[in-house]
Structure formats: structure tokens, C-alpha cells
Scaffold this motif. Structure first.
Motif, PDB file in Angstrom:
ATOM      1  N   MET A 102       0.815  -1.346   0.026  1.00  0.00           N
ATOM      2  CA  MET A 102       0.153  -0.065  -0.018  1.00  0.00           C
ATOM      3  C   MET A 102       0.840   1.299  -0.147  1.00  0.00           C
ATOM      4  N   CYS A 103       2.086   1.284   0.262  1.00  0.00           N
ATOM      5  CA  CYS A 103       3.012   2.503   0.335  1.00  0.00           C
ATOM      6  C   CYS A 103       2.671   3.368  -0.693  1.00  0.00           C
ATOM      7  N   PRO A 104       2.746   4.604  -0.381  1.00  0.00           N
ATOM      8  CA  PRO A 104       2.560   5.250   0.939  1.00  0.00           C
ATOM      9  C   PRO A 104       0.856   5.685   1.286  1.00  0.00           C
ATOM     10  N   CYS A 105      -0.096   4.745   0.532  1.00  0.00           N
ATOM     11  CA  CYS A 105      -1.372   4.972   0.952  1.00  0.00           C
ATOM     12  C   CYS A 105      -1.827   3.884   2.023  1.00  0.00           C
ATOM     13  N   PHE A 106      -1.159   4.093   3.224  1.00  0.00           N
ATOM     14  CA  PHE A 106      -1.601   3.155   4.019  1.00  0.00           C
ATOM     15  C   PHE A 106      -2.881   3.126   4.622  1.00  0.00           C
ATOM     16  N   LEU A 107      -3.464   4.069   4.547  1.00  0.00           N
ATOM     17  CA  LEU A 107      -4.900   4.186   5.104  1.00  0.00           C
ATOM     18  C   LEU A 107      -6.063   3.506   4.305  1.00  0.00           C
ATOM     19  N   SER A 108      -5.517   2.942   3.131  1.00  0.00           N
ATOM     20  CA  SER A 108      -6.507   2.173   2.223  1.00  0.00           C
ATOM     21  C   SER A 108      -6.245   0.617   2.485  1.00  0.00           C
ATOM     22  N   TYR A 109      -5.531   0.272   3.387  1.00  0.00           N
ATOM     23  CA  TYR A 109      -5.008  -1.095   3.676  1.00  0.00           C
ATOM     24  C   TYR A 109      -6.390  -2.049   4.284  1.00  0.00           C
ATOM     25  N   TYR A 110      -6.736  -2.762   3.669  1.00  0.00           N
ATOM     26  CA  TYR A 110      -7.765  -4.107   4.172  1.00  0.00           C
ATOM     27  C   TYR A 110      -7.158  -5.534   4.443  1.00  0.00           C
ATOM     28  N   ASN A 111      -7.426  -6.328   5.001  1.00  0.00           N
ATOM     29  CA  ASN A 111      -6.975  -7.680   5.409  1.00  0.00           C
ATOM     30  C   ASN A 111      -7.507  -8.717   4.545  1.00  0.00           C
ATOM     31  N   LEU A 112      -6.883  -9.754   4.768  1.00  0.00           N
ATOM     32  CA  LEU A 112      -7.393 -10.993   3.943  1.00  0.00           C
ATOM     33  C   LEU A 112      -8.883 -11.197   4.431  1.00  0.00           C
ATOM     34  N   LEU A 113      -9.157 -10.975   5.212  1.00  0.00           N
ATOM     35  CA  LEU A 113     -10.448 -11.308   5.738  1.00  0.00           C
ATOM     36  C   LEU A 113     -11.745 -10.848   4.816  1.00  0.00           C
ATOM     37  N   VAL A 114     -11.432  -9.711   4.306  1.00  0.00           N
ATOM     38  CA  VAL A 114     -12.351  -9.072   3.047  1.00  0.00           C
ATOM     39  C   VAL A 114     -11.848  -9.202   1.891  1.00  0.00           C
ATOM     40  N   GLY A 115     -10.477  -9.854   1.796  1.00  0.00           N
ATOM     41  CA  GLY A 115      -9.934 -10.104   0.268  1.00  0.00           C
ATOM     42  C   GLY A 115      -9.106  -9.187  -0.198  1.00  0.00           C
ATOM     43  N   GLY A 116      -8.471  -8.261   1.062  1.00  0.00           N
ATOM     44  CA  GLY A 116      -7.549  -7.216   0.717  1.00  0.00           C
ATOM     45  C   GLY A 116      -8.197  -5.849  -0.079  1.00  0.00           C
ATOM     46  N   LEU A 117      -7.697  -5.156  -0.358  1.00  0.00           N
ATOM     47  CA  LEU A 117      -8.104  -3.876  -1.110  1.00  0.00           C
ATOM     48  C   LEU A 117      -9.155  -4.112  -2.251  1.00  0.00           C
ATOM     49  N   PRO A 118      -8.820  -5.237  -3.181  1.00  0.00           N
ATOM     50  CA  PRO A 118      -9.670  -5.426  -4.088  1.00  0.00           C
ATOM     51  C   PRO A 118     -11.101  -5.841  -3.713  1.00  0.00           C
ATOM     52  N   GLY A 119     -10.914  -6.799  -2.605  1.00  0.00           N
ATOM     53  CA  GLY A 119     -12.114  -7.443  -1.967  1.00  0.00           C
ATOM     54  C   GLY A 119     -13.056  -6.020  -1.293  1.00  0.00           C
ATOM     55  N   ALA A 120     -12.405  -5.370  -0.615  1.00  0.00           N
ATOM     56  CA  ALA A 120     -13.022  -4.271   0.149  1.00  0.00           C
ATOM     57  C   ALA A 120     -13.742  -3.454  -0.828  1.00  0.00           C
ATOM     58  N   SER A 121     -13.147  -3.169  -2.043  1.00  0.00           N
ATOM     59  CA  SER A 121     -13.543  -2.206  -3.173  1.00  0.00           C
ATOM     60  C   SER A 121     -14.798  -3.046  -3.883  1.00  0.00           C
ATOM     61  N   ARG A 122     -14.764  -4.305  -3.960  1.00  0.00           N
ATOM     62  CA  ARG A 122     -15.809  -5.152  -4.592  1.00  0.00           C
ATOM     63  C   ARG A 122     -17.023  -5.000  -3.899  1.00  0.00           C
ATOM     64  N   VAL A 123     -16.763  -5.243  -2.255  1.00  0.00           N
ATOM     65  CA  VAL A 123     -18.150  -5.341  -1.542  1.00  0.00           C
ATOM     66  C   VAL A 123     -18.532  -3.770  -0.962  1.00  0.00           C
ATOM     67  N   GLY A 124     -17.797  -2.676  -1.531  1.00  0.00           N
ATOM     68  CA  GLY A 124     -18.298  -1.507  -1.440  1.00  0.00           C
ATOM     69  C   GLY A 124     -17.840  -0.733  -0.133  1.00  0.00           C
ATOM     70  N   LEU A 125     -16.503  -0.919   0.248  1.00  0.00           N
ATOM     71  CA  LEU A 125     -16.102  -0.256   1.646  1.00  0.00           C
ATOM     72  C   LEU A 125     -15.327   0.780   1.088  1.00  0.00           C
ATOM     73  N   ASP A 126     -15.074   1.802   1.894  1.00  0.00           N
ATOM     74  CA  ASP A 126     -14.231   3.076   1.638  1.00  0.00           C
ATOM     75  C   ASP A 126     -12.872   2.722   1.108  1.00  0.00           C
ATOM     76  N   VAL A 127     -12.394   3.149  -0.007  1.00  0.00           N
ATOM     77  CA  VAL A 127     -11.028   2.907  -0.304  1.00  0.00           C
ATOM     78  C   VAL A 127      -9.945   4.019  -0.276  1.00  0.00           C
ATOM     79  N   SER A 128     -10.432   5.154   0.016  1.00  0.00           N
ATOM     80  CA  SER A 128      -9.682   6.322   0.400  1.00  0.00           C
ATOM     81  C   SER A 128     -10.358   7.557   0.898  1.00  0.00           C
ATOM     82  N   TYR A 129     -10.387   7.472   2.193  1.00  0.00           N
ATOM     83  CA  TYR A 129     -11.171   8.626   2.756  1.00  0.00           C
ATOM     84  C   TYR A 129     -10.516   9.864   3.283  1.00  0.00           C
ATOM     85  N   TRP A 130      -9.157   9.826   3.274  1.00  0.00           N
ATOM     86  CA  TRP A 130      -8.770  11.195   3.701  1.00  0.00           C
ATOM     87  C   TRP A 130      -7.596  11.889   2.723  1.00  0.00           C
TER      88      TRP A 130
END
Length: 564
Positions: free
Chosen positions: A427-455
Motif C-alpha cells: 500500500m505504501c504510501p497509501c497506508f490508510l487504504s489497507y484491508y486484510n485478507l478477511l475481506v480479500g484485501g483492498l480489491p475485496g474491500a472495493s468489490r463489497v463497497g467499503l471506502d478505499v480512500s477517505y482522507w
């Protein structure tokens, strides 16, 4: 006597040494990569300028330099901490911003002044530099790493302390906040310190962990001072009293009342004494400060593909964010500590730490309580969670040693911890976009509709360089979204890259349709205007920031037909 002193010195060194090394390494690594927008182009880039930094830095520098003027009698306390109602229209130093207490911002301001004196940006044209102020968060994070590792080592052994310190560095979101001139790293430190001092000073380790027979006046007073400093840092500190009081009453019954009274009274005295803004009108200003969290405009949240006002976010939001923004391996070690740790549920320190983890998550789950920006409002619980990572890691290490050799056990644990660093590198340096494997990482988070870049940290230096390469000198760019005007202006003022190219950043509604040729979009999806989202599929993509295949920020050239 000499043998006892030598033993104590050796034990202290073992408990402090490894966490101190981890903290220093983390501090140096973070300091080398703070540049958000071209201040130090030959150094590694840091996260882009976030939405709240200009408020924190401006007030922090004002407090730092104002206190120096106050010390020599050049200004009064009223001039330093007054607001328009107190000072009227002609205030030469400007006005105090009391939306947050002063301590966290003062740390940012002092760090800014020191860093600016030692290593000034070569092309600074404003009264303050974000890159210099970011050193305050780096320092707060390093102290947190050391303190967490040291306390964990005191309680559960030096192996647990080392792993706890490393665990904090391996949490990408906490590591990311350490690069940003905001209050999260400071309140994380203050919250942890306030809980740790009670867990350490109000318990005993003779034989087995237990609450002390009585809490001394000294221990209650010292804990109150630390809690008072936490209150002076950010409002999340008010989440401590209820779980701490319930814990104390459960163990001491009525004997807990006096220590709690001393603790709370001292904390409030410190809070009031060290925030002179409160002196000017105590009742009105206390009401204003504590009422501000409910009397403000709503912030919007993108959660499972829907847009919510912050007070309407589903109850499970904080639990989902906590579970999905810490590396899975660290969660696993914490759970191992709770499931397999000997005496873990009867350990009073464990009970207090768990209470101070669960209670904030419960509060932010309540209907009508505002919660937004991912983990940011409850990131304080991550630090306490690292203690359980350390304890679980130590338990796993000892279990592995019984089956294999010390060397093999160390190697296995090192590999497990090293694997948890993947997220930060990816993720460097976009550390605040990190998601773990429970949701499939950032790609999984994006697919299910979680915020990918809030700040807006995804608007990095490299991206800004791509922007100026694709836009004529003096060009006008639509910034999307714009949550507040000062941050739009600060992005240009604090970016040598944009200033040198004379780029103008404007809001979508500030220019006529025919002038809307370029759009710079960062993916805070809850606040991107629907009309912009409808036009982007037909626009030409000029540059973008992607991590793990997910777009976090992009520059588009709008088609002529789109602007009619």
C-alpha cells in the motif's frame, strides 16, 4: 544488594531494550518518508496531504510560537487562547481554534518548529510546512511503540514486549497515521498511557497478577495526571472512565471509590488548568467543547456500497473496520493469547485492557453516535490490541520451542510476523487504504463497497508530478470531492509541484461547464458528486494511483460533449 541491583538493571534493560530499538527504527523510517507534495523530491514520498492537516498544523504552530511569546511577556494568555467573542475583530495573532484541546496540536507545532529549524524545506512559501509538522506524529508513534513494548514486557516477558512493539509497526493504518500531521497518533499514545499506568500501578505481580490490596494516593494521583493529559489531547479520552470505573468497582467494591475520586478529580484539574481557553468562560466553553460532537454537519460514509450520514451508519461498522484493517496474522496471535493463554481471563490487566478495547467499539455501535473515516475515531483500541498480539506471540513461541528447537521456533515466528508486513509494502504510501485478507484485501474491500480512500492521502507526490506533466502551465483543475475550502487551498499552497506549475484547483461548481476540462478525483466515494461519477466513464484517463489494482486517485480529461 549489588546482586539485586544488577538483576533489576538486567531485567529493565531486557524489557526496555528491544522495544526501544524497534521504536527508533520506526521513527527513522517514518522520518525518511514524510514528503507529501514535493518539499523534498529526493527523499521517499509520504502520504498525500490529508483533509485535516492544515487545521492541526496552523493551530499547532500558533500555539508553539505563541507560548514562546507568552514566556517573554510579549502577549497575554487571553490573546493566545482567545476566540472572536473574546478578542473582537482585531486580533494580531489570530484566534485560538478550540475544536480540539491544545496538547496534541502543541506537540505538532513544537515538532514543526524544531524540524523546520534543523531541516527546512528549500521552497517553503507559507508560515508553516506540513512536512515539518508531520515529525510530531512520527515521534508520538515511536513513543507509543516503545511504551507498548515496555509495558507488555514488564507484564508478560521480553519476548511478548518485542512482539507487541513490532505488531504496532506492522499495523498499516497506525503506521500510516504516523506519517500525517493529525491527532490520531497523539491520542493513541495518550489513551494507551492512561490505561497502561492504571494497569501497571494499580496491580501487583507478586506470585500471579492481581489487583493491589489498596491503591496508594500516589498511584491514583499519577494516573489522574496522565488521564488529564489524555483529555487535553482529543475527546476520545472520555471513553476511558466508564470501563475503568467498572473494572475497579468489580475488584475493590466500595474501596475503589476513593482512588477513582482522586483519579478523576486530578484529571479534571489538569484538563482545566492546562487549557486556558476554558478559563475565559468555563461553563460556556465546557458546554461548547463537549457539545461540539453532536452540533455539527454530518460527514458521509461509504459502507457496503451505500452512502450514509455518520449518525446513521449501521451498528456493525466499527467491528467490521476493526476486524478488516489489522493484518490477519496479528489478529490470530491475539486470539491465541485469549484462547490459550494461562490465566488470561483472571489477569486484572487483561480485563482492563479488554474493557478499554470493547467499550469504544460498543459506543460507536450505538444508534445516533457519529462514526466515520474508517478506523480513525477508534484507532486507540489498536494499541491495546497489540499487547494481546505480544502475549499470543510469546505463548506461540514457547509452544513451538517445546516441539522444535529455539532456532526453529524463532524462525517460524519471524516468518509469520514478516508476512504481516506485506500490506504496508503493497500500500505504501497509501497506508490508510489497507484491508486484510478477511475481506480479500483492498480489491475485496472495493468489490463489497467499503471506502478505499477517505482522507486524500492517495494524492501523492508522484501523482502530482503526473498531473503537471499532463496539464498546461497555469491550467485549471477540478478537485473532486472538496469537503472544505481551506484544505483545497492548502493543497496548492503546500505543494511546490503545483505552485511551480501555477496549477489552480477549483471546485466543480466554481467554473462554467466549458472550463471543466480536467478533473482530479480521489476515491472518497461518499462525497463524489453523482454528476461527476456519471461523466467519468466517458472521460480520458491521464494519470492515476492504483494499489492492488484498485484506483485510489485519478486525473481525467473531460470530453467536450461532457461539459455542455
Amino acid at each position: 544488594m549489588r546482586a539485586r541491583l544488577s538483576c533489576c538493571s538486567t531485567s529493565c534493560l531486557r524489557n526496555c531494550g528491544a522495544p526501544a530499538v524497534v521504536a527508533v527504527i520506526a521513527f527513522v523510517v517514518i522520518l525518511s518518508a514524510l514528503d507529501p507534495a514535493g518539499d523534498f523530491p529526493n527523499r521517499p514520498q509520504g502520504p498525500g496531504l490529508t483533509l485535516d492537516e492544515s487545521y492541526n498544523v496552523e493551530e499547532g504552530v500558533r500555539l508553539s510560537q505563541g507560548l514562546q511569546a507568552l514566556a517573554i511577556g510579549a502577549i497575554s494568555i487571553r490573546e493566545l487562547f482567545g476566540v472572536p467573542q473574546d478578542l473582537g475583530p482585531n486580533a494580531p495573532l489570530g484566534y485560538h481554534n478550540p475544536d480540539h484541546p491544545p496538547l496534541g496540536r502543541l506537540m505538532i507545532g513544537v515538532s514543526h518548529d524544531v524540524a523546520h529549524a534543523l531541516d527546512p524545506p528549500p521552497d517553503i512559501q507559507t508560515p508553516f510546512a506540513m512536512v515539518s509538522a508531520r515529525t510530531g506524529s512520527a515521534l508520538a508513534f515511536a513513543i507509543t511503540v516503545f511504551l507498548t513494548g515496555w509495558m507488555t514486557a514488564r507484564w508478560y516477558g521480553h519476548t511478548a514486549g518485542l512482539i507487541a512493539a513490532v505488531a504496532l509497526v506492522l499495523m498499516p493504518r497506525l503506521f500510516g497515521h504516523a506519517h500525517i500531521a493529525a491527532l490520531e497518533s497523539s491520542i493513541n499514545l495518550a489513551y494507551a498511557a492512561a490505561v497502561f499506568v492504571v494497569a501497571d500501578r494499580w496491580t501487583t505481580t507478586r506470585g500471579k497478577p492481581a489487583v493491589a490490596t489498596t491503591v496508594s494516593l500516589k498511584a491514583a494521583t499519577f494516573a489522574g495526571v496522565i488521564f488529564g493529559l489524555a483529555l487535553l489531547t482529543k475527546i476520545q479520552a472520555i471513553l476511558i472512565p466508564i470501563p475503568l470505573a467498572l473494572w475497579a468497582l468489580a475488584h475493590w467494591r466500595q474501596r475503589a471509590l476513593l482512588p477513582l475520586l482522586i483519579w478523576g478529580t486530578v484529571a479534571l484539574a489538569v484538563f482545566f488548568a492546562l487549557w486556558p481557553w476554558l478559563w475565559l468562560d468555563p461553563v460556556a466553553h465546557l458546554k461548547e467543547y463537549f457539545g461540539r460532537t453532536t452540533e455539527r454537519l454530518n460527514i458521509h460514509v461509504w459502507y457496503f456500497g451505500a452512502r450514509y450520514a455518520d449518525v446513521d451508519v449501521p451498528w456493525h461498522y466499527p467491528w467490521v473496520m476493526f476486524l478488516t484493517t489489522v493484518p490477519v496474522g496479528l489478529h490470530a496471535l491475539s486470539v491465541y493469547a485469549l484462547v490459550r493463554g494461562k490465566g488470561v481471563w483472571t489477569d486484572p490487566r487483561t480485563q482492563l485492557l479488554l474493557a478499554c478495547i470493547v467499550f469504544p467499539l460498543l459506543v460507536f455501535s450505538l444508534p445516533g453516535v457519529a462514526v466515520y473515516d474508517g478506523e480513525r475515531l477508534f484507532s486507540v483500541v489498536f494499541v491495546l490490541w497489540a499487547v494481546f498480539v505480544g502475549r499470543g506471540g510469546a505463548n506461540a513461541y514457547h509452544a513451538l520451542k517445546l516441539r522444535w528447537s529455539r532456532a526453529k521456533a524463532s524462525a517460524i515466528l519471524a516468518v509469520v510476523l514478516a508476512a504481516q508486513a506485506y500490506g504496508s509494502f503493497a500500500m505504501c504510501p497509501c497506508f490508510l487504504s489497507y484491508y486484510n485478507l478477511l475481506v480479500g484485501g483492498l480489491p475485496g474491500a472495493s468489490r463489497v463497497g467499503l471506502d478505499v480512500s477517505y482522507w486524500r492521502d492517495s494524492v501523492t507526490r508522484e501523482f502530482l508530478e503526473s498531473v503537471v506533466e499532463n496539464i498546461p502551465r497555469g491550467g485549471t483543475v477540478i478537485l473532486v470531492p472538496v469537503l472544505n475550502e481551506p484544505e483545497r487551498l492548502a493543497l496548492v499552497a503546500q505543494s511546490p509541484i503545483l505552485r511551480r506549475h501555477q496549477i489552480q484547483l477549483v471546485r466543480w461548481d466554481q467554473v462554467a461547464a466549458k472550463q471543466r476540462k480536467y478533473a482530479l478525483v480521489f476515491r472518497r466515494n461518499a462525497d463524489v458528486p453523482p454528476v461527476v461519477d456519471e461523466l467519468l466513464p466517458e472521460a480520458k484517463l491521464l494519470a492515476e494511483v492504483r494499489r492492488q489494482g484498485v484506483q485510489l486517485a485519478a486525473l481525467y480529461e473531460m470530453r467536450a460533449s461532457d461539459n455542455q
